[in-house]
Design a protein around this motif. Structure first.
Motif, PDB file in Angstrom:
ATOM      1  N   ILE A 161       5.846   7.730   3.611  1.00  0.00           N
ATOM      2  CA  ILE A 161       4.403   7.719   3.892  1.00  0.00           C
ATOM      3  C   ILE A 161       3.996   6.344   4.425  1.00  0.00           C
ATOM      4  CG2 ILE A 161       3.888   9.438   2.096  1.00  0.00           C
ATOM      5  CD1 ILE A 161       2.997   7.115   0.290  1.00  0.00           C
ATOM      6  N   ASP A 162       2.707   6.183   4.748  1.00  0.00           N
ATOM      7  CA  ASP A 162       2.223   4.861   5.167  1.00  0.00           C
ATOM      8  C   ASP A 162       2.291   3.910   3.985  1.00  0.00           C
ATOM      9  OD1 ASP A 162       1.613   5.107   7.797  1.00  0.00           O
ATOM     10  OD2 ASP A 162      -0.425   5.864   7.438  1.00  0.00           O
ATOM     11  N   ARG A 163       2.676   2.683   4.279  1.00  0.00           N
ATOM     12  CA  ARG A 163       2.802   1.676   3.226  1.00  0.00           C
ATOM     13  C   ARG A 163       1.488   1.493   2.450  1.00  0.00           C
ATOM     14  NH1 ARG A 163       6.535  -2.711   2.954  1.00  0.00           N
ATOM     15  NH2 ARG A 163       5.670  -4.341   1.667  1.00  0.00           N
ATOM     16  N   ALA A 164       0.391   1.531   3.177  1.00  0.00           N
ATOM     17  CA  ALA A 164      -0.914   1.305   2.548  1.00  0.00           C
ATOM     18  C   ALA A 164      -1.234   2.374   1.498  1.00  0.00           C
ATOM     19  CB  ALA A 164      -1.999   1.280   3.622  1.00  0.00           C
ATOM     20  N   ASP A 165      -0.578   3.527   1.583  1.00  0.00           N
ATOM     21  CA  ASP A 165      -0.866   4.626   0.650  1.00  0.00           C
ATOM     22  C   ASP A 165       0.062   4.634  -0.572  1.00  0.00           C
ATOM     23  OD1 ASP A 165      -2.915   5.711   2.169  1.00  0.00           O
ATOM     24  OD2 ASP A 165      -1.534   6.935   3.370  1.00  0.00           O
ATOM     25  N   ALA A 166       0.991   3.677  -0.648  1.00  0.00           N
ATOM     26  CA  ALA A 166       2.038   3.769  -1.670  1.00  0.00           C
ATOM     27  C   ALA A 166       1.477   3.797  -3.105  1.00  0.00           C
ATOM     28  CB  ALA A 166       3.028   2.627  -1.510  1.00  0.00           C
ATOM     29  N   GLU A 167       0.591   2.869  -3.411  1.00  0.00           N
ATOM     30  CA  GLU A 167       0.072   2.808  -4.791  1.00  0.00           C
ATOM     31  C   GLU A 167      -0.704   4.063  -5.152  1.00  0.00           C
ATOM     32  OE1 GLU A 167      -0.662  -1.861  -5.752  1.00  0.00           O
ATOM     33  OE2 GLU A 167      -1.874  -0.348  -6.771  1.00  0.00           O
ATOM     34  N   LYS A 168      -1.532   4.492  -4.195  1.00  0.00           N
ATOM     35  CA  LYS A 168      -2.337   5.696  -4.411  1.00  0.00           C
ATOM     36  C   LYS A 168      -1.424   6.889  -4.687  1.00  0.00           C
ATOM     37  CE  LYS A 168      -4.783   7.417  -0.882  1.00  0.00           C
ATOM     38  NZ  LYS A 168      -5.823   7.649   0.131  1.00  0.00           N
ATOM     39  N   ALA A 169      -0.331   6.979  -3.938  1.00  0.00           N
ATOM     40  CA  ALA A 169       0.595   8.106  -4.093  1.00  0.00           C
ATOM     41  C   ALA A 169       1.259   8.069  -5.465  1.00  0.00           C
ATOM     42  CB  ALA A 169       1.659   8.054  -2.995  1.00  0.00           C
ATOM     43  N   VAL A 170       1.724   6.896  -5.862  1.00  0.00           N
ATOM     44  CA  VAL A 170       2.412   6.774  -7.157  1.00  0.00           C
ATOM     45  C   VAL A 170       1.458   7.159  -8.290  1.00  0.00           C
ATOM     46  CG1 VAL A 170       3.406   5.115  -8.791  1.00  0.00           C
ATOM     47  CG2 VAL A 170       4.107   5.076  -6.390  1.00  0.00           C
ATOM     48  N   LYS A 171       0.238   6.658  -8.232  1.00  0.00           N
ATOM     49  CA  LYS A 171      -0.743   6.967  -9.285  1.00  0.00           C
ATOM     50  C   LYS A 171      -1.001   8.468  -9.360  1.00  0.00           C
ATOM     51  CE  LYS A 171      -3.174   2.613  -9.648  1.00  0.00           C
ATOM     52  NZ  LYS A 171      -3.794   1.657  -8.745  1.00  0.00           N
ATOM     53  N   ALA A 172      -1.209   9.074  -8.195  1.00  0.00           N
ATOM     54  CA  ALA A 172      -1.540  10.508  -8.171  1.00  0.00           C
ATOM     55  C   ALA A 172      -0.367  11.340  -8.687  1.00  0.00           C
ATOM     56  CB  ALA A 172      -1.918  10.923  -6.754  1.00  0.00           C
ATOM     57  N   LEU A 173       0.846  11.007  -8.265  1.00  0.00           N
ATOM     58  CA  LEU A 173       2.018  11.804  -8.684  1.00  0.00           C
ATOM     59  C   LEU A 173       2.289  11.631 -10.179  1.00  0.00           C
ATOM     60  CD1 LEU A 173       4.286  11.053  -5.605  1.00  0.00           C
ATOM     61  CD2 LEU A 173       3.324  13.297  -6.202  1.00  0.00           C
ATOM     62  N   HIS A 174       2.124  10.411 -10.660  1.00  0.00           N
ATOM     63  CA  HIS A 174       2.351  10.138 -12.086  1.00  0.00           C
ATOM     64  C   HIS A 174       1.410  10.990 -12.932  1.00  0.00           C
ATOM     65  CE1 HIS A 174       2.525   7.552 -15.757  1.00  0.00           C
ATOM     66  NE2 HIS A 174       3.778   7.416 -15.376  1.00  0.00           N
ATOM     67  N   LYS A 175       0.201  11.154 -12.435  1.00  0.00           N
ATOM     68  CA  LYS A 175      -0.799  11.940 -13.163  1.00  0.00           C
ATOM     69  C   LYS A 175      -0.470  13.441 -13.073  1.00  0.00           C
ATOM     70  CE  LYS A 175      -5.686  11.872 -13.775  1.00  0.00           C
ATOM     71  NZ  LYS A 175      -6.330  11.181 -14.657  1.00  0.00           N
ATOM     72  N   THR A 176      -0.208  13.902 -11.861  1.00  0.00           N
ATOM     73  CA  THR A 176       0.072  15.324 -11.660  1.00  0.00           C
ATOM     74  C   THR A 176       1.213  15.810 -12.547  1.00  0.00           C
ATOM     75  OG1 THR A 176      -0.607  15.216  -9.376  1.00  0.00           O
ATOM     76  CG2 THR A 176       0.816  17.049  -9.955  1.00  0.00           C
TER      77      THR A 176
END
Ligand code: ASP
Ligand code: MG
Length: 421
Positions: A388-403
Motif C-alpha cells: 500500500i502507500d507508505r502514508a497509509d501504513a499506520e492507519k492500516a495496521v491499526k485498522a487490521l489489529h482491531k478487525t
C-alpha cells in the motif's frame, strides 16, 4: 557438564555504562542459577548507524569489504566492556570475536550466512569456569576475511551458537517485553504473546516485525532451539517463548499484524512475452545476492505480446538493482524500469488462517473501509501481505489489529524505548 544457556543483549540493552553493568548482573544471575553462560552482544546503542553514516559521508558507495571491517568494530567494543563489567563483579569471564572462535561464514560481505561454528575453544573456556562473551553480527571466512551477517544479525549469531553448543535455550534480551500482536509503538493496546510457533514468528519477522532477525528464527526452527524474547529491563516478565508446537486449540485466525517500510517496488514494463524472460531477469538479481519479495506479472496494457513484471526488494539493494536492471532492460528489450519508494507492506499472520475461509476478504474490506488502495497482494499458507502507500501504513495496521480482535485491555509500556535494530 552443566546445561548451557545463550543470552543475547541488543544495542539498547548495552547503550551506556550503567546498562552494561546491569547486563553483567543479569548474566551473573543466570550463572548463579547453575548454568554455563555464553553471552552474545550487539554494538552499543546506535553505534552501527553512526558507523554507516560516517562511511557514507566519506564515500557514497563504500566497498562491502571495508564496510564489514568498519561495522564489525562496534561489537568488539561491547564484548570487552561487558567482560570487564562481569569481572568487576568477581566472576571469571572472557570475550571473543568471531575470528577467535571460528564463526565461519560464506564468502559474502554484508549479509553472509553462518556455515559452521567450532565449539572446542568455547567448551574449554566454559569448563574453566568462564562466562563467555561473544561478538554478535560478525563472522570470518575460510580465508580469514571479516564478514557481517546483515543488520540485526546478532540474533542469528546467538541462535547459531545455541545450536552449535546444543544449549538448553537461547534468550534474546531486548527493549520490549516480548513479541506483540503488532508494534506497541504504533498500537499501544497491542497484546504480548506468551507463545508463538516458529512458523508464525518467521512470517512475522519477514513481514517487518523488527523484534527478531528472520534468519535467527529459521535457525532456531531448523535446530529446535527454544527461543525466548524478553526484556532486559524487566526480568520478572518471562516474555514470549517461540517453540515448535503452538497451543492445540487456535482460537484466533490471526496472531499478529506487521508492517514493513524497508521495501521498494520496481516495475519492468513491456517485456516481450517469451519463455525465459522472467528467469533471466531474476537470475541477474540473484547473482548479485539481491533477494526479491513480492512478484506480480501481468499483461502490459498497450500490447498483448508483452508483460509487465513488478516486484519488491529491500531499499538498501536499490542502487545495485538499478544498475543491473539497466543492462537487463537492454537484453530483454523491455520498455522501461520505474521505481516507487513510497510504499509499505502490511501483513497479517496466523496459523489459524489455514482452511478458514474469509480471512483475505476481511483484510481487503478493512483496508477498503479505511480508504486504502492495494497495489500488490501476496500470500503464503499463514500470511497475507498487501502493498500500500507508505502514508497509509499506520492507519492500516491499526485498522487490521482491531478487525482481527488483537487488542489487549492493557496499554503496553514502551515509554522511552529506542527501536532496537
Ligand atoms: N549491530 C548490528 C546492527 O545494528 C547487529 C545487531 O544489532 O544485531 O545491525
Ligand atoms: Mg536486534
Amino acid at each position: 557438564m552443566k546445561k548451557i544457556v545463550v543470552q543475547k543483549f541488543g544495542g539498547t540493552s548495552v547503550a551506556d555504562i550503567d546498562k552494561i553493568k546491569n547486563v553483567a548482573k543479569t548474566v551473573i544471575r543466570e550463572k548463579n542459577n547453575g548454568h554455563d553462560i555464553v553471552v552474545v552482544v550487539s554494538a552499543m546503542g546506535h553505534t552501527t548507524d553512526h558507523l554507516v553514516k560516517m562511511a557514507k559521508d566519506i564515500n557514497p558507495s563504500p566497498s562491502a569489504r571495508e564496510m564489514d571491517m568498519l561495522l564489525s568494530t562496534g561489537e568488539c567494543v561491547s564484548i570487552a566492556l561487558l567482560t570487564m563489567a562481569i569481572q568487576a563483579q568477581g566472576y571469571k569471564a572472557v570475550s571473543f570475536n568471531a575470528s577467535q572462535i571460528g564463526i565461519l561464514t560464506e564468502n559474502v560481505h554484508s549479509k553472509a550466512r553462518i556455515v559452521d561454528i567450532s565449539t572446542e575453544k568455547l567448551k574449554k573456556n566454559l569448563d574453566e569456569g568462564n562466562i563467555i562473551v561473544v561478538a554478535g553480527f560478525q563472522g570470518v571466512t575460510e580465508d580469514g576475511e571479516i564478514t557481517t551477517l546483515g543488520r540485526g544479525g546478532s540474533d542469528t549469531s546467538a541462535v547459531a551458537l545455541a545450536a552449535a553448543l546444543n544449549a538448553e535455550r537461547c534468550d534474546i534480551y531486548t527493549d520490549v517485553e516480548g513479541v506483540y500482536t503488532t508494534d506497541p509503538r504504533v498500537v499501544p493496546k497491542a497484546s504480548r504473546l506468551d507463545t508463538i510457533s516458529y512458523e508464525e514468528m518467521l512470517e512475522l519477522a519477514h513481514a517487518g516485525a523488527n523484534v527478531l532477525h528472520p534468519r535467527s528464527v529459521e535457525t532456531a526452527k531448523q535446530y529446535s532451539v527454544p527461543l525466548r524474547v524478553r526484556s532486559s529491563f524487566n526480568l520478572e516478565n518471562m516474555g514470549t517463548l517461540i517453540v515448535g508446537v503452538e497451543k492445540m486449540e487456535i482460537n484466533k485466525p490471526v496472531a499478529g499484524v506487521a508492517s514493513d517500510l524497508s521495501q521498494v517496488r520496481i516495475v519492468v514494463r513491456e517485456i516481450p512475452d517469451t519463455p525465459g524472460e522472467a528467469a533471466t531477469l531474476f537470475s541477474y538479481l540473484a547473482e548479485e545476492n539481491i533477494s526479491v519479495d513480492m512478484i506480480i506479472q501481468s499483461y502490459a496494457r498497450k500490447t498483448t505480446s508483452t508483460n509487465d513484471i513488478a516486484f519488491t526488494i529491500n531499499k538498501e539493494d536499490l542502487p545495485k538493482a538499478l544498475s543491473i536492471l539497466e543492462k537487463v532492460k537492454e537484453k530483454l528489450g523491455a520498455e522501461s524500469v520505474t521505481t516507487d519508494e513510497d510504499i509499505a507492506k502490511v501483513s497479517i499472520i496466523g496459523a489459524g488462517m489455514i482452511d478458514r475461509p474469509g480471512i483475505a476478504s476481511t483484510m481487503f474490506k478493512t483496508l477498503a473501509d479505511s480508504d486504502i488502495n492495494i497495489k500488490m497482494i501476496s500470500t503464503s499458507e499463514i500470511k497475507i501481505s498487501c502493498l500500500i502507500d507508505r502514508a497509509d501504513a499506520e492507519k492500516a495496521v491499526k485498522a487490521l489489529h482491531k478487525t482481527f480482535n488483537l487488542e489487549s485491555d492493557e496499554v503496553a509500556d514502551v515509554k522511552g524505548t529506542l527501536p532496537d535494530v
